[in-house]
Design an enzyme around this catalytic site. Structure first.
Site, PDB file in Angstrom:
ATOM      1  CG  ASP A 132      -0.280  -0.006   2.553  1.00  0.00           C
ATOM      2  OD1 ASP A 132       0.963  -0.079   2.607  1.00  0.00           O
ATOM      3  OD2 ASP A 132      -0.996   0.059   3.582  1.00  0.00           O
ATOM      4  CD  GLU A 133       5.622   1.471   3.117  1.00  0.00           C
ATOM      5  OE1 GLU A 133       6.552   2.156   2.677  1.00  0.00           O
ATOM      6  OE2 GLU A 133       5.685   0.836   4.182  1.00  0.00           O
ATOM      7  CE1 TYR A 156       9.449  -2.440   0.010  1.00  0.00           C
ATOM      8  CE2 TYR A 156       7.906  -0.953   1.105  1.00  0.00           C
ATOM      9  CZ  TYR A 156       8.203  -2.198   0.568  1.00  0.00           C
ATOM     10  OH  TYR A 156       7.257  -3.195   0.580  1.00  0.00           O
ATOM     11  CE  LYS A 160       6.876  -4.369  -3.562  1.00  0.00           C
ATOM     12  NZ  LYS A 160       7.182  -5.814  -3.804  1.00  0.00           N
TER      13      LYS A 160
HETATM   14  P1  NAD Z   1      11.154 -10.065   3.686  1.00  0.00           P
HETATM   15  O1  NAD Z   1      12.197  -8.994   3.650  1.00  0.00           O
HETATM   16  O2  NAD Z   1      10.836 -10.724   4.964  1.00  0.00           O
HETATM   17  O3  NAD Z   1      11.540 -11.235   2.654  1.00  0.00           O
HETATM   18  C1  NAD Z   1      12.044 -10.960   1.376  1.00  0.00           C
HETATM   19  C2  NAD Z   1      12.592 -12.270   0.810  1.00  0.00           C
HETATM   20  O4  NAD Z   1      13.075 -11.991  -0.519  1.00  0.00           O
HETATM   21  C3  NAD Z   1      13.783 -12.851   1.600  1.00  0.00           C
HETATM   22  O5  NAD Z   1      13.621 -14.230   1.775  1.00  0.00           O
HETATM   23  C4  NAD Z   1      14.984 -12.542   0.725  1.00  0.00           C
HETATM   24  O6  NAD Z   1      16.033 -13.492   0.868  1.00  0.00           O
HETATM   25  C5  NAD Z   1      14.360 -12.601  -0.659  1.00  0.00           C
HETATM   26  N1  NAD Z   1      15.122 -11.815  -1.641  1.00  0.00           N
HETATM   27  C6  NAD Z   1      15.563 -10.522  -1.501  1.00  0.00           C
HETATM   28  N2  NAD Z   1      16.274 -10.171  -2.584  1.00  0.00           N
HETATM   29  C7  NAD Z   1      16.253 -11.227  -3.442  1.00  0.00           C
HETATM   30  C8  NAD Z   1      16.814 -11.471  -4.735  1.00  0.00           C
HETATM   31  N3  NAD Z   1      17.526 -10.533  -5.352  1.00  0.00           N
HETATM   32  N4  NAD Z   1      16.596 -12.661  -5.312  1.00  0.00           N
HETATM   33  C9  NAD Z   1      15.878 -13.636  -4.677  1.00  0.00           C
HETATM   34  N5  NAD Z   1      15.351 -13.481  -3.440  1.00  0.00           N
HETATM   35  C10 NAD Z   1      15.525 -12.280  -2.834  1.00  0.00           C
HETATM   36  O7  NAD Z   1       9.867  -9.408   3.025  1.00  0.00           O
HETATM   37  P2  NAD Z   1       8.331  -9.557   3.408  1.00  0.00           P
HETATM   38  O8  NAD Z   1       8.003  -8.610   4.482  1.00  0.00           O
HETATM   39  O9  NAD Z   1       8.014 -10.995   3.549  1.00  0.00           O
HETATM   40  O10 NAD Z   1       7.660  -9.006   2.065  1.00  0.00           O
HETATM   41  C11 NAD Z   1       7.444  -9.871   0.958  1.00  0.00           C
HETATM   42  C12 NAD Z   1       6.800  -9.075  -0.171  1.00  0.00           C
HETATM   43  O11 NAD Z   1       5.571  -8.531   0.281  1.00  0.00           O
HETATM   44  C13 NAD Z   1       7.646  -7.892  -0.643  1.00  0.00           C
HETATM   45  O12 NAD Z   1       7.517  -7.791  -2.042  1.00  0.00           O
HETATM   46  C14 NAD Z   1       7.018  -6.695   0.048  1.00  0.00           C
HETATM   47  O13 NAD Z   1       7.202  -5.518  -0.717  1.00  0.00           O
HETATM   48  C15 NAD Z   1       5.565  -7.113   0.096  1.00  0.00           C
HETATM   49  N6  NAD Z   1       4.775  -6.548   1.219  1.00  0.00           N
HETATM   50  C16 NAD Z   1       5.227  -6.639   2.500  1.00  0.00           C
HETATM   51  C17 NAD Z   1       4.426  -6.157   3.541  1.00  0.00           C
HETATM   52  C18 NAD Z   1       4.863  -6.248   4.997  1.00  0.00           C
HETATM   53  O14 NAD Z   1       4.179  -5.707   5.866  1.00  0.00           O
HETATM   54  N7  NAD Z   1       5.944  -6.932   5.316  1.00  0.00           N
HETATM   55  C19 NAD Z   1       3.183  -5.585   3.258  1.00  0.00           C
HETATM   56  C20 NAD Z   1       2.771  -5.491   1.915  1.00  0.00           C
HETATM   57  C21 NAD Z   1       3.568  -5.993   0.907  1.00  0.00           C
HETATM   58  O1  DAU Z   2       2.451  -0.848   4.533  1.00  0.00           O
HETATM   59  C1  DAU Z   2       3.109  -1.983   4.078  1.00  0.00           C
HETATM   60  C2  DAU Z   2       4.585  -1.900   4.436  1.00  0.00           C
HETATM   61  O2  DAU Z   2       4.663  -2.081   5.837  1.00  0.00           O
HETATM   62  C3  DAU Z   2       5.443  -2.930   3.699  1.00  0.00           C
HETATM   63  O3  DAU Z   2       5.402  -2.668   2.326  1.00  0.00           O
HETATM   64  C4  DAU Z   2       6.890  -2.871   4.204  1.00  0.00           C
HETATM   65  O4  DAU Z   2       7.639  -3.908   3.582  1.00  0.00           O
HETATM   66  C5  DAU Z   2       6.867  -3.086   5.707  1.00  0.00           C
HETATM   67  O5  DAU Z   2       8.188  -2.971   6.211  1.00  0.00           O
HETATM   68  C6  DAU Z   2       5.962  -2.065   6.398  1.00  0.00           C
HETATM   69  O6  DAU Z   2       6.513  -0.719   6.313  1.00  0.00           O
HETATM   70  P1  DAU Z   2       6.484   0.292   7.553  1.00  0.00           P
HETATM   71  O7  DAU Z   2       7.558   1.273   7.361  1.00  0.00           O
HETATM   72  O8  DAU Z   2       5.117   0.804   7.790  1.00  0.00           O
HETATM   73  O9  DAU Z   2       6.819  -0.761   8.762  1.00  0.00           O
HETATM   74  P2  DAU Z   2       7.821  -0.669  10.009  1.00  0.00           P
HETATM   75  O10 DAU Z   2       7.556  -1.879  10.833  1.00  0.00           O
HETATM   76  O11 DAU Z   2       9.214  -0.390   9.596  1.00  0.00           O
HETATM   77  O12 DAU Z   2       7.286   0.610  10.795  1.00  0.00           O
HETATM   78  C7  DAU Z   2       5.939   0.684  11.261  1.00  0.00           C
HETATM   79  C8  DAU Z   2       5.757   2.051  11.908  1.00  0.00           C
HETATM   80  O13 DAU Z   2       6.537   2.093  13.108  1.00  0.00           O
HETATM   81  C9  DAU Z   2       6.230   3.216  11.063  1.00  0.00           C
HETATM   82  O14 DAU Z   2       5.375   4.325  11.272  1.00  0.00           O
HETATM   83  C10 DAU Z   2       7.620   3.526  11.612  1.00  0.00           C
HETATM   84  C11 DAU Z   2       7.493   3.161  13.088  1.00  0.00           C
HETATM   85  N1  DAU Z   2       8.752   2.661  13.730  1.00  0.00           N
HETATM   86  C12 DAU Z   2       9.410   1.630  13.130  1.00  0.00           C
HETATM   87  C13 DAU Z   2      10.572   1.125  13.666  1.00  0.00           C
HETATM   88  C14 DAU Z   2      11.328   0.003  13.005  1.00  0.00           C
HETATM   89  C15 DAU Z   2       9.192   3.208  14.930  1.00  0.00           C
HETATM   90  O15 DAU Z   2       8.567   4.129  15.498  1.00  0.00           O
HETATM   91  N2  DAU Z   2      10.353   2.704  15.467  1.00  0.00           N
HETATM   92  C16 DAU Z   2      11.075   1.710  14.882  1.00  0.00           C
HETATM   93  O16 DAU Z   2      12.142   1.332  15.431  1.00  0.00           O
END
Ligand code: NAD
Ligand code: DAU
Length: 348
Positions: A132-133, A156, A160
């Site tokens: 959603d970012e 980031y 995306k």
């Molecule tokens: P993560 O960082 O936990 O995992 C990413 C994985 O991708 C890892 O296993 C890493 O080894 C692999 N990877 C990274 N670079 C690579 C490369 N060059 N080749 C092959 N593998 C590679 O990420 P996540 O939080 O599980 O997110 C997964 C997907 O979902 C991402 O595309 C992210 O943008 C999306 N997403 C994440 C969130 C969230 O809240 N975490 C929310 C919405 C969407």
């Molecule tokens: O919205 C989806 C996204 O959510 C995904 O696409 C990203 O991969 C995932 O990392 C996440 O992004 P955020 O930046 O929202 O998540 P994060 O956990 O890093 O931070 C959540 C909120 O907390 C944000 O407002 C920043 C704040 N924060 C984060 C960290 C790590 C703090 O206040 N202190 C911290 O140390």
């Protein structure tokens, strides 16, 4: 038998998606392709490595020749693409890595899929998992819908957004059958402890400071990771080709309120006095370009495909905290070496 390539399957969300597909679809061969960065961990896949319909391939999505070989070797019919650099704070320090993996890596997969399937796109699918970012930041009111204009602010989210545009361009230009979903913040088991929820659970347990960015007033919309995996399953099987689906749980929390819920839950489960760990809260310099609020409208996914979140937030948080407390070995394994260096530089 279908051959489904899941990228990033050793990461947080990817491991839940791989587990769901391997267990629920014995008629699919699941090929998990992951380069195993700091965020990828094969321990996340315990219990499924020996299943006959599961194969792990260590490869970099940016290595186009290798990706092309893998598409041929495993005769890939479908892709669920999750591999990415995913942490906003890291993207602020090293934007190149994010452009490389998230943009060039996605392009390499799209090109390999197009070349492999070019004679017949029937029954083929490239499903791109996004965030959603890409929509930017909301004020106090309103929601992101599938038609909200893109307005990314961090390296980031810019990477995306660019990858989403490439996926649509391959659909519009070459007719590649694609789907995109944009999901809100996930939480649950196996999330690397650099993200807010697992980082803070770990720090509360270890009586370390809880670094709250700015005033802690930013708002995020939280979804239990298993519900995201279920949504990916539904969209992969029933989504309308070329369409986008927003995924979210209508579950908004101000960071500081969420942090108080975490403190309460961890203190309770550790047998500490209620609120004892509040003293660990430490307000620190805000994240550069910090998006104020995310909130997803997932009505389309509910109305068209019947998906809804399965858990209330408090229940999901309690399950998550319990998982981290019961899996200290996992946490210890992933927080050694490079993690300490990252942590010391990030929070000095
Ligand atoms: P993560 O960082 O936990 O995992 C990413 C994985 O991708 C890892 O296993 C890493 O080894 C692999 N990877 C990274 N670079 C690579 C490369 N060059 N080749 C092959 N593998 C590679 O990420 P996540 O939080 O599980 O997110 C997964 C997907 O979902 C991402 O595309 C992210 O943008 C999306 N997403 C994440 C969130 C969230 O809240 N975490 C929310 C919405 C969407
Ligand atoms: O919205 C989806 C996204 O959510 C995904 O696409 C990203 O991969 C995932 O990392 C996440 O992004 P955020 O930046 O929202 O998540 P994060 O956990 O890093 O931070 C959540 C909120 O907390 C944000 O407002 C920043 C704040 N924060 C984060 C960290 C790590 C703090 O206040 N202190 C911290 O140390």
């Amino acid at each position: 038998m279908k051959n489904i390539l899941i990228t990033g399957g050793a990461g947080f969300i990817g491991s839940h998606v791989v587990r769901l597909f391997v267990n629920n679809y014995p008629n699919y061969n699941i090929i998990n392709l992951d380069v195993l960065t700091y965020a990828g961990n094969l321990e996340n896949l315990k219990g499924i490595e020996d299943k006959p319909n599961y194969t792990f391939v260590k490869a970099d999505i940016c290595d186009y020749n290798l990706i092309e070989e893998i598409f041929s070797k495993y005769d890939i019919d479908g892709v669920i693409h999750l591999a990415a650099e995913s942490h906003v704070d890291r993207s602020i320090k090293d934007p190149f890595a994010f452009a490389q993996t998230n943009i060039m890596g996605t392009l390499s997969l799209l090109q390999a899929a197009k070349n492999k399937w070019k004679d017949d796109f029937k029954d083929k699918l490239f499903y791109h998992v996004s965030t959603d970012e890409v929509y930017g930041s909301l004020g106090e009111e309103g929601f992101f819908t599938e038609t909200t204009s893109y307005d990314p602010h961090s390296p980031y989210s810019a990477s995306k957004a660019s990858s989403d545009h490439f996926v649509r361009a391959f659909h519009d230009t070459y007719g590649l059958p694609v789907l995109i979903s944009n999901c809100s913040n996930n939480y649950g088991a196996y999330q690397f402890p650099e993200k807010l929820i697992p980082l803070f659970i770990n720090n509360i347990c270890n009586n370390k400071p809880l670094p709250v960015y700015g005033k802690g007033e930013n708002v995020r919309d939280w979804l239990f990771v298993n519900d995201h995996a279920r949504a990916i399953d539904v969209i992969f099987h029933k989504g309308k080709l070329g369409d986008t689906y927003n995924i979210g749980g209508f579950n908004e929390w101000k960071n500081i309120d969420l942090i108080r819920v975490l403190i309460k839950t961890v203190d309770k489960l550790l047998g500490r006095k209620e609120g004892e760990s509040e003293k660990l809260i430490k307000y620190v310099t805000d994240r550069a370009g910090h998006d104020f609020r995310y909130a997803i409208d997932s009505t389309k996914l509910k109305d068209e495909l019947g998906w809804e979140p399965s858990l209330q937030f408090e229940e999901g948080i309690e399950k998550t905290v319990k998982w981290y407390l019961e899996n200290k070995d996992w946490v210890d394994n992933v927080t050694t070496g490079g993690y300490q260096k990252y942590y010391n530089e990030m929070y000095k």
